[in-house]
Design a protein around this motif. Structure first.
Motif, PDB file in Angstrom:
ATOM      1  N   ILE A 130       0.842  -1.205   0.000  1.00 19.59           N
ATOM      2  CA  ILE A 130       0.000   0.000   0.000  1.00 19.59           C
ATOM      3  C   ILE A 130       0.875   1.252   0.000  1.00 19.59           C
ATOM      4  CG2 ILE A 130      -1.665   1.316   1.353  1.00 19.59           C
ATOM      5  CD1 ILE A 130      -2.858  -1.324   2.255  1.00 19.59           C
ATOM      6  N   VAL A 131       1.946   1.221   0.830  1.00 21.42           N
ATOM      7  CA  VAL A 131       2.848   2.368   0.865  1.00 21.42           C
ATOM      8  C   VAL A 131       3.457   2.587  -0.523  1.00 21.42           C
ATOM      9  CG1 VAL A 131       5.021   3.221   1.798  1.00 21.42           C
ATOM     10  CG2 VAL A 131       3.363   2.185   3.307  1.00 21.42           C
ATOM     11  N   GLY A 132       3.856   1.475  -1.159  1.00 22.38           N
ATOM     12  CA  GLY A 132       4.468   1.583  -2.483  1.00 22.38           C
ATOM     13  C   GLY A 132       3.551   2.228  -3.506  1.00 22.38           C
ATOM     14  N   CYS A 133       2.244   2.054  -3.345  1.00 22.38           N
ATOM     15  CA  CYS A 133       1.289   2.600  -4.315  1.00 22.38           C
ATOM     16  C   CYS A 133       1.223   4.117  -4.285  1.00 22.38           C
ATOM     17  CB  CYS A 133      -0.117   2.083  -4.026  1.00 22.38           C
ATOM     18  SG  CYS A 133      -0.303   0.362  -4.380  1.00 22.38           S
ATOM     19  N   ALA A 134       1.501   4.716  -3.121  1.00 27.78           N
ATOM     20  CA  ALA A 134       1.205   6.138  -2.966  1.00 27.78           C
ATOM     21  C   ALA A 134       2.430   7.014  -3.123  1.00 27.78           C
ATOM     22  CB  ALA A 134       0.577   6.393  -1.595  1.00 27.78           C
ATOM     23  N   LYS A 135       3.620   6.442  -3.041  1.00 24.68           N
ATOM     24  CA  LYS A 135       4.827   7.271  -3.031  1.00 24.68           C
ATOM     25  C   LYS A 135       5.128   7.824  -4.419  1.00 24.68           C
ATOM     26  CE  LYS A 135       6.226   6.900   1.231  1.00 24.68           C
ATOM     27  NZ  LYS A 135       6.420   8.058   2.086  1.00 24.68           N
ATOM     28  N   ASP A 136       5.515   9.100  -4.467  1.00 25.83           N
ATOM     29  CA  ASP A 136       5.939   9.690  -5.735  1.00 25.83           C
ATOM     30  C   ASP A 136       7.445   9.647  -5.883  1.00 25.83           C
ATOM     31  OD1 ASP A 136       3.423  10.258  -6.638  1.00 25.83           O
ATOM     32  OD2 ASP A 136       3.321  12.160  -5.559  1.00 25.83           O
TER      33      ASP A 136
END
Lengths: 637, 99
Positions: A301-307
């Motif tokens: 989930i964290v990986g999905c949101a990081k730019d």
């Protein structure tokens, strides 16, 4: 041949010592020296592998006792190495990928004036990690474990002039200390219970049962949970995951090294090595599985949101290590696949990080993916190698990740019962989310139109392909990402290779392997499709949209730091403040009060000494009078 | 005459001397008062000698006189040297020993 085993550790250690003590005269070629030492260690590893392959399965394990470290009555600690199929797998991964990263760093760190020191730390990292996987007892393993912690601290904070890097290094070190406490407690428990912490007598080898067989389940559960805590620290598993994202402050090759070859794999190694303990402690095993499953989804989930491209990859590492921990927690049906995924992950994650570093190298150290776009035309080699790593990690059929991840999902289902269905579901969900966020990284970076922004000094980026010292490692790793999984699965070669060490059992899966493979592939396709619909068809905004509550939370690493702050930091500082108050008011108050009382009394007494002869005479007369009066009184009585 | 009256006189002289030591500031006067007290005690000693009919008191009185003479020599020397440095004979001025 066996005398080569200590040299595996000694080579990079000597490199680190030479570079750190050698001084400026090594500045010009020190980096090549370090690379040579790493390659030398790799060559030793290959030689040992060849010699091991030449022996019968039962005779493959080699023990070398180097010297007696702490000989005390009733306490015997030796420096000894144990090389078996599991260790050599790690040795080759560490030194092989490590050497490639050394080579890459030659190009990446070319303009850094502290390059010699950087390579010294890289060598130290390899040496510590090799000591960790080669040790034949838990105490020596602990030495390597701490060495890894030290080296990661030095490397994450390598650009110490940036406050954020210095803080990140401290954070990584402190969070790891929590895990280290677990390992030290586990070692103490082992010594108290069994009187030894050597692998051989404790865990047993093939055919002979170790001492753990006689221990009660409660004791083993306690040891197992402490080992798990240690693994959580090093492998960045929930709840000790918070250091991993910030560790991206280090130079990119360090990230690749930490995420692929060293450091985070240590936890998986520890659990797999301690298989005999975990097999007898089902409760500890269940906890391991839960930790793995939670981290798997958390990281995804964290990986999905990081730019930030590196932080997105960091989330991905967390998630993939979650897969490995989950597989290791499944017991004999999962150990082999945990290690197999670890090795294939080592290839494609190192490749992805080196690719990300190459992109940053060409884009003036820009890390925000929203400022990339369209880079495939400008960096063809990076694009292809990164793309192969991408296909491998999402589990594209035929590539490494496909085989290793598929096996873990099968093993999860094979756990059986409701548990099996839940774990299978979680791993499938993880596979879908992995496909989603990795496709997002791919699309934002290499596809779409240019969204480049001038940097702080107003320079427009001029993306260019990296020098060949950087390209070669990426190409080699891309080959590994493509073929490793297939090679390992062919004739179940990896399974037969590791089985004598870790043991293996076939699970009883409710679904046939083919069905699982089909569902996994479908999940992967769904993830890719959703990601394409969201990021591939319309232009990506340069300023990130506000997003849902979950997105906002995920951008803040799912509030991990806020949680730690609220639950640990604030009560901790409150406790410290209370103790300071007690100390300054309570203890110091008593002591200071006593001193003030005595001081006040004596300053009053001092007034008697006024320096006037007459008053001294008066007191003499008074004293005489009292004496005479007392004498008379006593006489009359 | 009743010798006890000499004791009263000695007590009176001693009291005058003691009060002088306590009250007066001038070092010379103070010194005279000390001498007065010594002489008062000498008188008492001589009277006791008479009352008891032996010579013990008189012998002690001689001792006292010798000690008093020595004391006067040393004491006057101190007073003179203090006066030279401070231009004052007041005992209250010499209070450097005060904390």
């Amino acid at each position: 041949m066996n005398s080569l085993i200590p040299l595996l550790v000694a080579a990079p250690l000597a490199g680190a010592a030479l570079l750190l003590l050698g001084g400026r005269r090594l500045d010009r070629f020190g980096h090549w020296l370090a690379t040579a030492f790493a390659a030398l260690s790799f060559a030793f590893g290959l030689a040992l592998l060849a010699s091991m392959l030449g022996r019968e399965t039962a005779e493959r394990q080699v023990d070398v006792n180097l010297f007696s470290w702490i000989p005390v009555n009733g306490f015997q600690a030796d420096v000894g190495f144990q090389l078996d199929q599991l260790s050599i797998t790690f040795v080759l991964l560490i030194t092989g990928v490590g050497t490639l990263i050394h080579l890459y760093s030659v190009g990446y760190m070319a303009h850094d004036e502290r390059r010699r020191r950087f390579f010294a730390y890289l060598n130290l990292f390899l040496a510590a990690m090799l000591l960790l996987v080669l040790a034949d007892n838990y105490l020596l393993l602990y030495v390597g474990w701490e060495g890894v912690g030290l080296a990661s601290y030095l490397l994450i904070g390598f650009w110490q002039h940036k406050p954020s890097a210095a803080t990140a290094a401290k954070k990584a070190f402190l969070v790891n200390r929590v895990g280290d406490m677990g390992l030290s407690i586990a070692i103490m428990l082992m010594f108290a219970e069994f009187g030894s912490f050597a692998f051989g007598p404790l865990l047993g080898s093939e055919g002979t049962a170790g001492a753990v067989g006689q221990a009660s389940e409660g004791k083993l559960t306690a040891i197992g949970l402490m080992l798990l805590l240690a693994a959580c620290g090093k492998s960045a598993q929930v709840p000790l995951q918070s250091w991993l994202g910030d560790a991206m402050e280090g130079p990119t090759p360090v990230s690749a090294l930490i995420h692929a070859a060293t450091m985070v794999t240590a936890g998986v190694y520890l659990i797999t090595r301690s298989a005999s303990i975990f097999n007898l402690a089902p409760d500890a095993q269940t906890t391991v599985v839960v930790v793995g499953a939670v981290t798997l989804i958390f990281g995804a989930i964290v990986g999905c949101a990081k730019d930030d491209i590196k932080k997105a990859l960091a989330g991905s590492t967390m998630s993939q290590i979650g897969y490995m921990i989950l597989a290791a927690g499944l017991g004999p049906i999962g150990y082999v696949y945990a290690i197999m995924h670890l090795v294939t992950h080592g290839f494609f994650k190192a490749g992805l990080f080196l690719g990300a570093g190459s992109v940053m190298h060409g884009m003036n150290d820009e890390v925000n993916m929203r400022h990339y776009g369209g880079l495939r035309k400008y960096m063809p080699v990076t694009f292809v190698t990164f793309g192969l790593g991408y296909l491998a990690i999402i589990g594209f059929p035929g590539l490494s990740g496909f085989f290793s991840k598929d096996k873990i999902i099968e093993a999860a289902f094979a756990k059986g019962g409701t548990e099996g269905w839940i774990l299978g579901g979680v791993t499938l969900l993880g596979a879908a989310i992995t496909a989603f966020y990795m496709t997002r990284v791919m699309l934002l970076t290499f596809f779409g139109e240019k969204r480049w922004q001038p940097d702080a000094e107003g320079h427009e980026p001029h993306p260019h392909e990296s020098p060949s010292t950087m390209k070669i490692p990426m190409i080699v790793l891309a080959f590994g990402s493509v073929f490793a999984g297939g090679l390992f699965t062919l004739n179940s070669s990896f399974l037969h290779w590791l089985e004598p060490v870790t043991g293996h059992a076939e699970g009883d899966s409710p679904l046939s392997p083919l069905t699982v493979t089909l569902i996994t592939t479908l999940c992967m396709v769904a993830g890719v499709a959703v990601s394409y619909l969201m990021y591939g068809r319309s232009p990506v905004p340069v300023v990130p949209p506000v997003g849902s509550a979950l997105t906002r939370a995920a951008r803040r690493d799912l509030l991990q730091d806020d949680f730690n702050h609220a639950v640990l930091v604030r009560p901790g500082s409150a406790l410290a403040a209370a103790l300071v108050y007690f100390d300054s008011r309570g203890l110091d108050g008593f002591v200071n009060g006593l001193a003030a009382t005595i001081g006040g009394v004596s300053s009053r007494l001092r007034r008697i000494q006024n320096g006037y002869v007459r008053s001294y005479a008066l007191s003499m007369f008074g004293g005489t009078l009292v004496l005479v009066a007392t004498t008379l009184l006593m006489r009359s009585v | 005459m009743n010798p006890v009256n000499y004791l009263y006189l000695a007590g009176l002289l001693f009291t005058i001397g003691a009060s002088g030591v306590l009250i007066r500031r001038n070092a010379i006067v103070l010194f005279m008062c000390v001498e007065l007290m010594l002489n008062a005690s000498n008188l008492a000693l001589v009277t006791f000698s008479r009352l008891h009919g032996n010579l013990d008191g008189q012998i002690i009185a001689f001792f006292t006189m010798v000690v008093a003479a020595a004391e006067v020599v040393v004491g006057l020397a101190i007073i003179v040297s203090i006066f030279r440095t401070r231009h004052s004979a007041s005992v209250d001025d010499s209070n450097l020993m005060k904390l």
